[in-house]
Design an enzyme around this catalytic site. Structure first.
Site: not given
Lengths: 368, 502
Positions: A216, A19-21
């Site tokens: 993301n 998961g990410c930004a």
């Protein structure tokens, strides 16, 4: 000294979800902004990363070498460096090479050797293989990353560069001294992989020539996309979404000559129902054509991506908008981020702020 | 004197307390296994005649009947099993090749059952098909594989080769009029139209009454060329060249003269009462370059408006063969695995020739990708697709769509007694006897087929949603969505999947 953890992404087909930004901005008037600004933006979304990968891509950062391909390479050993440089010397005119300047940082450890080369393919080599310079470089990226053990070429475009590492993105920005670079567009990424080790190559952005992708999401179509794109000489060694998405755009735009908007209609194709109900027959035929001709490049599952390229940025959400992404505008600058706070952190006042629809590309180019 | 008597395989067990001597079983059994004994006013059975088709069991109003496997056996022998001895004895008596129907019942591995499907947890969301769009529409055909062209206005030129438009990636595979009945064909044609999919004429031509379903019909051109004429080719949505059949690779077909009754004779364009013999090879195709000529002859004849399918049986060198076909101008390759059905095939061939569809499909898909031409051809897998999970697994292995036939017949009432070659199908499917054919109501048959495919479609959508995939294209060739259980390294390599847990 071995910097790689025992089992790397891509090794033995290992695939690690994350998961990410993401955050990015572009100055449409071409003004160059310090890399420290994007660092501040991504730092706000600290909670969306877990310290196992952060990175940046800057466009317009090498004006003095803008006609040369800028290669950024990680070396795990001096042997790998020797081998890679030997390869580069045989095929390229290297007009400048140096270590990429970094500062000591308590949170960034186990750094590999990080080198930068400004190069042009040797004309004799180009003639001999009947490739364009871009094709020649694309081949080099594949060659080095697959065949030279311990060398990883992670940035290969002109007048742009990728800076990435294992760590929180704000620390990675400090590590690379981003305040010393100025670009008209920047993208940034903070990673939240589900495994423990993470390695430098696996951080985002992922780049191919001047295309770079921060992403993301976790795409459920991965293996369908990978197995299609690998038919065309791409080698998905990392087994990450970002890698395959970058190759898809490189294939569609460079190899197949599609526009970015058309490429967006491939990866986030309109639903058949929408296509069927579209009155504009030319639009309908075009969508149907793209969906049929490149059906294996449709990407499903949640994603929000920012694609950087020379002169522009494109933001795109999956068809169902399963990942957050907002766009803001202030004067000549357009901001894109996973969360509004990342935009407000560097531009508290905005003229406009909106959330693009799923599958609707936002393309911003510099005026020139 | 050698006695060849073989004790029957099945016994009809009648509960005389329940039997009301209505004689329905007697009337319904075309095999004449039930007999009325007037003297005792009692029903009795001739077990030798029973094929275990379950017609009597299902229609008996008092449920007084069941069929049981007879306990008769030779001395236990793992090598010389009962059926092996029995078949040998029959051949010693008759001097004939053995004939069988439907897919092989032998216990070969069923790889579908050793593949498991993935689902989303935490890192990405599953999608609820009741709330979100879930696309199972598949455009089946070739793409040119060349860089798209633009007109003077800069717009893309959007012409693509002709394709089939499937509302769900399932089609009814080839069963000829002759091998199955008019009413069975009618059921398939109506259902294909209602479902927005396609059925396949098989090699028996297209009955005039079914021309109205042409838009949902694949017309087959087989080695016998029965019923093939310009109008026939124009009528179909696609043309299929049948090179082989999974149940009997390497051999042709034989519909006995007694089945060539008036209607079938007209449809096949052969005289009544003559045997309809499909040669083993096409006599104008002795190599791949000849196939190319036939493909283009058919395309020329139909002005390049219809996709051409080449159907082949899954045999050992299938990957190289398919690669050749993909370069021969075919739009779609249909692969038929060795568990696929048949109206009649030599037993030894059905049980011993060919390879499983799962391995063939995976090998072909991989090879076409290695050669960079997978997108230039559609891929259809058939040969025992039994449920919606098999469909999902086939597509994840690399198929664009699947063919079903045995499953469709089961929906029409078939109980897999594997006696099609006798022509006495009590369910009105594999027979031309008018009294039997009329037992199958085509409207009800069509409805049951629609029910079946609709039910599978729902299940496919549920499984796709679980994987977080909302378009069938994204499932195609997506082998990361599969894991193997209990498979060895070689099997996993051929299937291109990892073992569960890896």
């Amino acid at each position: 000294m071995n910097h790689r953890p025992p089992r790397l992404e891509g090794q033995d087909g290992l695939r690690i979800p994350a998961g990410c930004a993401i955050s990015a901005f572009i100055n449409k008037d071409g003004t160059r902004t310090s890399g420290d600004v994007i660092r501040k933006s991504i730092a706000v979304m600290h909670e969306r990363s877990n310290g196992l990968g952060g990175g940046f891509a800057g466009y317009g950062i090498y004006p003095e070498y803008k006609d040369y391909f800028a290669f950024h390479v990680f070396y795990m050993s001096t042997k790998a460096k020797d081998e890679c440089e030997d390869y580069l010397e045989r095929n390229y005119d290297i007009i400048n090479l140096s270590k990429i300047p970094t500062r000591k940082h308590k949170n960034i450890t186990d750094a590999p050797l990080i080198w930068r080369y400004f190069v042009l393919p040797l004309p004799t080599k180009l003639d001999a293989c009947q490739k364009t310079a871009d094709e020649f470089v694309a081949h080099a990226v594949m060659y080095i990353n697959t065949n030279i053990d311990g060398a990883y070429l992670f940035s290969s475009g002109k007048d742009m560069g990728v800076f990435k590492a294992v760590g929180f993105p704000e620390d990675v920005g400090e590590f690379y001294q981003l305040e010393n670079y100025a670009g008209y567009a920047w993208t940034a990424h903070g990673r939240y992989p589900t495994n423990t080790p993470g390695w430098w190559g696996g951080a985002h952005p992922f780049a191919m020539l001047d295309y770079s992708v921060v992403h993301n999401g976790e795409i459920s179509s991965y293996d369908a996309n990978r197995r299609f794109i690998e038919m065309f000489g791409y080698d998905c060694t990392l087994q990450t979404d970002t890698e395959v998405i970058t190759y898809i755009f490189d294939y569609l735009c460079r190899h197949e000559g599609l526009t970015l908007r058309e490429a967006a209609s491939v990866v986030a194709a309109p639903f058949w129902e929408v296509i069927g109900k579209t009155y504009d027959y030319r639009k309908r035929e075009e969508w149907e054509f793209l969906r049929r001709a490149y059906s294996s490049l449709l990407i499903t599952g949640p994603f929000s991506i920012i694609l950087g390229y020379s002169g522009g940025l494109m933001a795109l959400n999956d068809r169902l908008k399963l990942r957050s992404m907002v766009v803001g505008e202030r004067g000549d600058t357009v901001y894109i981020a996973s969360e509004e706070c990342a935009i407000r952190a560097i531009s508290p006042q905005l003229d406009k702020l909106w959330s693009p629809d799923g599958g609707e590309p936002v393309i911003v180019t510099i005026n020139n | 004197m050698i006695h060849d008597y073989i004790y029957p395989e099945f016994e009809v067990a009648r509960d005389y307390d329940k039997c009301v001597v209505c004689r329905a079983c007697e009337r319904q059994c075309a095999n004449e296994a039930h007999v009325y004994k007037e003297k005792y006013d009692k029903m009795t059975c001739i077990n030798e005649n029973c094929v275990n088709c379950h017609r009597c069991v299902t229609i008996c109003p008092t449920h007084a009947l069941k069929i049981v496997r007879s306990g008769d056996t030779y001395k236990r022998n793992a090598n010389w099993q009962n059926w092996i001895i029995n078949e040998l004895v029959r051949q010693a008596g008759s001097g004939a090749a053995l004939l069988s129907s439907m897919g092989t019942p032998e216990p070969y591995p069923v790889y579908w059952d050793k593949l498991l499907i993935n689902a989303s947890q935490v890192t990405n969301p599953s999608i609820d098909p009741l709330r979100e769009p879930m696309e199972v529409r598949m455009r089946l055909g070739a793409t040119p594989g060349t860089k798209p062209q633009r007109g003077a206005d800069g717009r893309l030129k959007t012409q693509l080769p002709p394709s089939l438009n499937l509302s769900v990636p399932i089609m009814f595979s080839a069963m000829s009029y002759g091998s199955i009945s008019y009413n069975a064909h009618s059921s398939l044609a109506q259902a294909a139209q209602q479902l927005g999919i396609y059925y396949n004429t098989g090699e028996g031509g297209l009955h005039r009454d079914f021309e109205q379903y042409g838009g949902n019909t694949i017309v087959q051109v087989a080695s016998g060329r029965f019923g093939v004429h310009q109008g026939y080719l124009d009528m179909g949505a696609a043309i299929e060249i049948k090179m082989g059949q999974g149940a009997k690779p390497g051999i042709g077909g034989h519909l006995p003269g007694k089945k060539i009754v008036e209607d079938i004779s007209r449809t096949r364009m052969i005289p009544e009462g003559t045997d309809a013999i499909s040669p083993a090879p096409h006599h104008d195709i002795y190599s791949i370059e000849d196939l190319r000529q036939l493909v283009y002859s058919l395309k020329e004849a139909t002005r390049y408006t219809k996709p051409v399918i080449v159907k082949i049986a899954a045999v050992h060198n299938i990957a190289a063969i398919a690669s050749g076909i993909a370069r021969s101008g075919a739009d779609i390759i249909a692969i038929d695995g060795f568990r696929g059905g048949t109206g009649a095939a030599p037993t030894r061939i059905r049980n011993s020739v060919g390879i499983p569809i799962e391995l063939a499909l995976a090998a072909v898909d991989s090879r076409l990708r290695e050669e960079g031409i997978r997108h230039r051809v559609g891929l259809v897998a058939g040969g025992s697709i039994r449920n919606s999970a098999d469909v999902v697994k086939a597509i994840a292995l690399g198929a664009d769509a699947v063919y079903i036939a045995t499953g469709a017949l089961l929906a029409l009432g078939c109980h897999l007694c594997r006696s099609c070659h006798s022509g006495k199908c009590n369910w009105g499917i594999a027979t031309q006897r008018p009294d039997l054919v009329k037992r199958l109501n085509p409207e009800i048959g069509a409805q049951r087929l629609v029910n079946l495919v609709t039910a599978w479609e729902r299940e496919i959508k549920e499984m796709m949603g679980g994987m977080g995939i909302n378009a069938i294209e994204a499932l195609r060739g997506n082998r990361a969505m599969l894991r193997g259980v209990g498979l060895n390294e070689t099997e996993l390599n051929i299937l291109g999947v990892k073992h569960a847990g890896a």
